[in-house]
Enzyme design. Sequence first.
Site, PDB file in Angstrom:
ATOM      1  CG  HIS A  72     -26.446 -13.797 -43.107  1.00  0.00           C
ATOM      2  ND1 HIS A  72     -26.379 -14.989 -43.738  1.00  0.00           N
ATOM      3  CD2 HIS A  72     -25.423 -13.058 -43.571  1.00  0.00           C
ATOM      4  CE1 HIS A  72     -25.455 -14.847 -44.529  1.00  0.00           C
ATOM      5  NE2 HIS A  72     -24.630 -13.914 -44.365  1.00  0.00           N
TER       6      HIS A  72
ATOM      7  CD  GLU B 145     -29.891  13.389 -27.901  1.00  0.00           C
ATOM      8  OE1 GLU B 145     -28.801  14.301 -28.011  1.00  0.00           O
ATOM      9  OE2 GLU B 145     -29.955  12.822 -27.045  1.00  0.00           O
TER      10      GLU B 145
ATOM     11  CE  LYS C 222     -32.238  13.727 -19.205  1.00  0.00           C
ATOM     12  NZ  LYS C 222     -31.463  14.902 -19.625  1.00  0.00           N
TER      13      LYS C 222
HETATM   14  O1  PA5 Z   1     -26.269  15.590 -27.195  1.00  0.00           O
HETATM   15  C1  PA5 Z   1     -26.639  15.704 -26.105  1.00  0.00           C
HETATM   16  O2  PA5 Z   1     -26.654  16.994 -25.479  1.00  0.00           O
HETATM   17  C2  PA5 Z   1     -26.875  14.414 -25.167  1.00  0.00           C
HETATM   18  O3  PA5 Z   1     -26.981  13.287 -25.780  1.00  0.00           O
HETATM   19  C3  PA5 Z   1     -25.863  14.435 -23.949  1.00  0.00           C
HETATM   20  O4  PA5 Z   1     -24.622  14.170 -24.437  1.00  0.00           O
HETATM   21  C4  PA5 Z   1     -26.141  13.658 -23.043  1.00  0.00           C
HETATM   22  O5  PA5 Z   1     -27.401  13.476 -22.704  1.00  0.00           O
HETATM   23  C5  PA5 Z   1     -25.294  13.675 -21.727  1.00  0.00           C
HETATM   24  O6  PA5 Z   1     -25.409  14.798 -21.351  1.00  0.00           O
HETATM   25  P1  PA5 Z   1     -24.398  15.111 -20.100  1.00  0.00           P
HETATM   26  O7  PA5 Z   1     -23.037  15.450 -20.750  1.00  0.00           O
HETATM   27  O8  PA5 Z   1     -24.943  16.716 -19.714  1.00  0.00           O
HETATM   28  O9  PA5 Z   1     -24.300  14.376 -18.990  1.00  0.00           O
END
Ligand code: PA5
Length: 450
Positions: A313, A292, A427
């Site tokens: 494996h 990310e 989303k």
């Molecule tokens: O790193 C990030 O920002 C995302 O992976 C969030 O942790 C994830 O989408 C969950 O978001 P939230 O805590 O707002 O529900």
Amino acid sequence: MRGITLNIDKVTGFVGKEQVYAWETKAKASIEALHKRHYATGAGNDFLGWLNLPSSVTEAELADIEHTARLLRTKCEVVVVIGIGGSYLGAKAVLEALNNSFDFLLKERRNPLILYAGHHIGEDYLYELGEVLKGRPFGLINISKSGTTTEPALAFRILKKQLEDAVGREEARQRIVAVTDARKGALRTLADQEGYKTFVIPDDVGGRFSVLTPVGLLPIAVAGISVRDLIAGAADMEKATGPDVPFAENIAAVYAATRNELYRNGKKIEILANFHPKLHYIAEWWKQLYGESEGKEHKGIFPASVDLTTDLHSMGQWIQEGERSVFETVISVEKPDRNVLIPADEANLDGLNFLAGKRIDEVNKMAELGTSLAHVDGGVPNIRITIPEVNAYTIGQLFYFFEKACGISGYLLGVNPFNQPGVEAYKKNMFALLNKPGFEKESEAIKARL
Ligand code: PA5
């Protein structure tokens, strides 16, 4: 500090040490930019609160987490942690690494069993979870920074109802804790309305950098693991990777530089490998952190992972002889916690008597050494991260090391490591397909494509 070490000797056949060290000036500038809270483009500088979490957490904050954890531990046989991405992977990684692997089968439990929900939208899983919770005293830790993420919100809606139906609304309130934003989001509103105990995720700490906030610390404390040791490890690593540490001694900077140099030389995939299967979720956490943070603007190393020797494996063939676009980062554990000796066998039908009297780990270590030599011979550069043993302190170090390296590496790559604009695309489509109010235009457009 006896802690984790980094060895890049086995990348030098592929990129020279001097090439890695050529990143020194840029790496220093990146570290400075992180610590001065300003980055040339201005992007991401409002999400740097994670940098000094370990050194700034207060006694009162830790005591509050431990107190709440004790209450949940007293009331609940099972605690369900609801969250997705950065809101659950850190805690899951620590619990998988430090709990007994067969925790769920232990008869005499000292700690509540921690289960997870809201990390996907699997209906069968939620059904089975609901069934297994019937008749058991359970509690919920609902974690969402935005407070609006669909997966955890759906799971919470279902489990909250089950809990209220089972024990009544008043008792349910005592068993629900929310970890969320200080002011915004649906979860904050609901928690305030219902009077749940809450913990705050600081505004300037993004999800994947939040394991050292109550996001990670509360579930870890509920599981009976020392959050103080975890923080102590992270705090030592904070010092060891600080702005005054010379490049060659700053393992986060050297790791960031090495992977960027490999990337520049066509190594587009990094495989995080372990020979200690309990580290599987450390790799899941790491993949989210790097995936990310760096995968944007059509750039970024693809973070993959394997558990070895298991995956020798399955993926071993690809790593040894597939496209040479890959490098490997091995997390090596010096000393496992337990001791299992290989017995002699009179018949010796399996021919393994030459190993009799040795520890299982001696075999594992030779598998590890043999594998890295084979992979290097096969054209796979090998970075090695060694941790003396797996405990809360070393995992704290590892978390902070990877976070710091990720910040530096993202800046070296030229992206903002602290946003994640790409995760919105699915989303938008999902809400359009589900006819969410406010998505009418997108709904029409997407349906025309079907
Ligand atoms: O790193 C990030 O920002 C995302 O992976 C969030 O942790 C994830 O989408 C969950 O978001 P939230 O805590 O707002 O529900």
